[in-house]
Design a protein around this motif. Structure first.
Motif, mmCIF file in Angstrom:
data_model
loop_
_atom_site.group_PDB
_atom_site.id
_atom_site.type_symbol
_atom_site.label_atom_id
_atom_site.label_comp_id
_atom_site.label_asym_id
_atom_site.label_seq_id
_atom_site.Cartn_x
_atom_site.Cartn_y
_atom_site.Cartn_z
ATOM 1 N N ALA A 55 82.999 16.324 -123.870
ATOM 2 C CA ALA A 55 82.868 15.091 -123.086
ATOM 3 C C ALA A 55 84.145 14.260 -123.124
ATOM 4 O O ALA A 55 84.572 13.711 -122.097
ATOM 5 C CB ALA A 55 81.690 14.277 -123.626
ATOM 6 N N VAL A 56 84.771 14.167 -124.284
ATOM 7 C CA VAL A 56 86.012 13.397 -124.393
ATOM 8 C C VAL A 56 87.111 14.029 -123.552
ATOM 9 O O VAL A 56 87.921 13.328 -122.922
ATOM 10 C CB VAL A 56 86.446 13.286 -125.873
ATOM 11 C CG1 VAL A 56 87.868 12.723 -125.977
ATOM 12 C CG2 VAL A 56 85.474 12.402 -126.638
ATOM 13 N N ALA A 57 87.132 15.347 -123.504
ATOM 14 C CA ALA A 57 88.122 16.038 -122.671
ATOM 15 C C ALA A 57 87.954 15.664 -121.203
ATOM 16 O O ALA A 57 88.942 15.491 -120.476
ATOM 17 C CB ALA A 57 87.997 17.546 -122.865
ATOM 18 N N VAL A 58 86.709 15.530 -120.770
ATOM 19 C CA VAL A 58 86.449 15.131 -119.376
ATOM 20 C C VAL A 58 86.892 13.692 -119.148
ATOM 21 O O VAL A 58 87.510 13.366 -118.130
ATOM 22 C CB VAL A 58 84.948 15.301 -119.043
ATOM 23 C CG1 VAL A 58 84.635 14.710 -117.672
ATOM 24 C CG2 VAL A 58 84.548 16.766 -119.078
ATOM 25 N N GLU A 61 90.636 13.255 -118.718
ATOM 26 C CA GLU A 61 91.287 13.923 -117.586
ATOM 27 C C GLU A 61 91.773 12.896 -116.577
ATOM 28 O O GLU A 61 91.154 11.867 -116.381
ATOM 29 C CB GLU A 61 90.318 14.895 -116.903
ATOM 30 C CG GLU A 61 90.056 16.165 -117.699
ATOM 31 C CD GLU A 61 89.081 17.085 -116.962
ATOM 32 O OE1 GLU A 61 88.685 16.746 -115.820
ATOM 33 O OE2 GLU A 61 88.708 18.121 -117.530
ATOM 34 N N LYS A 62 92.891 13.220 -115.938
ATOM 35 C CA LYS A 62 93.442 12.335 -114.915
ATOM 36 C C LYS A 62 93.139 12.906 -113.541
ATOM 37 O O LYS A 62 92.941 14.099 -113.382
ATOM 38 C CB LYS A 62 94.958 12.174 -115.099
ATOM 39 C CG LYS A 62 95.354 11.549 -116.438
ATOM 40 C CD LYS A 62 96.823 11.303 -116.517
ATOM 41 C CE LYS A 62 97.220 10.726 -117.879
ATOM 42 N NZ LYS A 62 96.595 9.442 -118.148
ATOM 43 N N GLY A 63 93.077 12.042 -112.566
ATOM 44 C CA GLY A 63 92.813 12.478 -111.207
ATOM 45 C C GLY A 63 91.838 11.551 -110.504
ATOM 46 O O GLY A 63 91.068 10.826 -111.140
ATOM 47 N N ALA A 64 91.887 11.564 -109.196
ATOM 48 C CA ALA A 64 91.018 10.705 -108.387
ATOM 49 C C ALA A 64 89.630 11.318 -108.247
ATOM 50 O O ALA A 64 89.447 12.526 -108.408
ATOM 51 C CB ALA A 64 91.650 10.472 -107.020
#
Length: 236
Positions: A55-58, A61-64
């Protein structure tokens, strides 16, 4: 849907140990009563840590267009943290309590008065009605308060006695009668419930609940008789 797979897996890893126990338990029994029990769900801790990592990895994450995905991941983190506390026995959470809230309570037996059940007064005088109602009502209120206090402490507030009904004063109860009831309750002075145990639960959540509910029905019948008695009495 593929983009939600990782936070969904994290959420499932946080929820699964609530239903899958891989660990150890310890129970101390004294005189047939469980005085303490502990449990350590090692599998739950491992799965929750994996879920937090996913969950922390999600979340990082960067991005629109990631808002919904990251919100789901944040929910997964919360569930996994609760799972860590539950698996380490710092917090007791059992989803089965939400589905079957009374599963750990013995069943009650009282299911209503018989047609002939009533409180018989000899003689039927206003003084006898008042003294009997004051005594019985004070007993009911005290018992209901004890039951509800124990239910709150030991059974998540799952009361089997309607406290509001127990404490309600019918309109036929004048100030003098209500004062007598209040005095009776004060003399009984219900304190804090005793420690939670199977024996206490059988006594308070079953036997006392049955007795109190039956008493309330009996007093309701006597109250109706008193109301009729007062209505038929000649005015002073």
């Amino acid at each position: 849907m593929q983009r939600f797979l990782k936070p969904l897996i994290a959420l499932i890893l946080g929820l699964l140990p609530f239903f899958l126990f891989i660990g150890s338990t310890s129970t101390v029994v004294v005189n047939g009563e469980t005085v303490s029990d502990s449990r350590f769900n090692f599998g739950g801790i491992v799965l929750a840590l994996i879920g937090i990592g996913l969950a922390v990895a999600v979340i990082t994450e960067k991005g629109a267009g990631q808002m919904a995905r990251k919100l789901l991941a944040a929910l997964a983190v919360l569930v996994c943290v609760l799972q860590l506390a539950s698996s380490a026995d710092l917090l007791r959470i059992d989803p089965l309590d939400w589905v079957m809230p009374d599963r750990d309570l013995p069943p009650t037996e009282y299911n209503g008065l018989a047609e002939a059940d009533r409180i018989y007064l000899v003689p039927e005088t206003e003084a006898n009605y008042r003294s009997t109602l004051a005594h019985r009502k004070a007993e009911i209120i005290s018992s209901a308060r004890l039951h509800n206090a124990y239910a709150t402490k030991c059974h998540g507030g799952r009361s089997r006695v309607d406290l509001a009904r127990a404490e309600a004063m019918p309109d036929v109860f004048d100030a003098e009668l209500q004062s007598a009831i209040a005095d009776g309750v004060a003399r009984r002075s219900v304190g804090e419930p005793q420690d939670c145990s199977r024996r206490q639960s059988i006594g308070i959540m079953v036997a006392l609940a049955d007795e109190t509910n039956r008493s309330m029905d009996m007093v309701d019948r006597l109250t109706e008789e008193f109301r009729s008695f007062v209505a038929k009495s000649p005015s002073p």
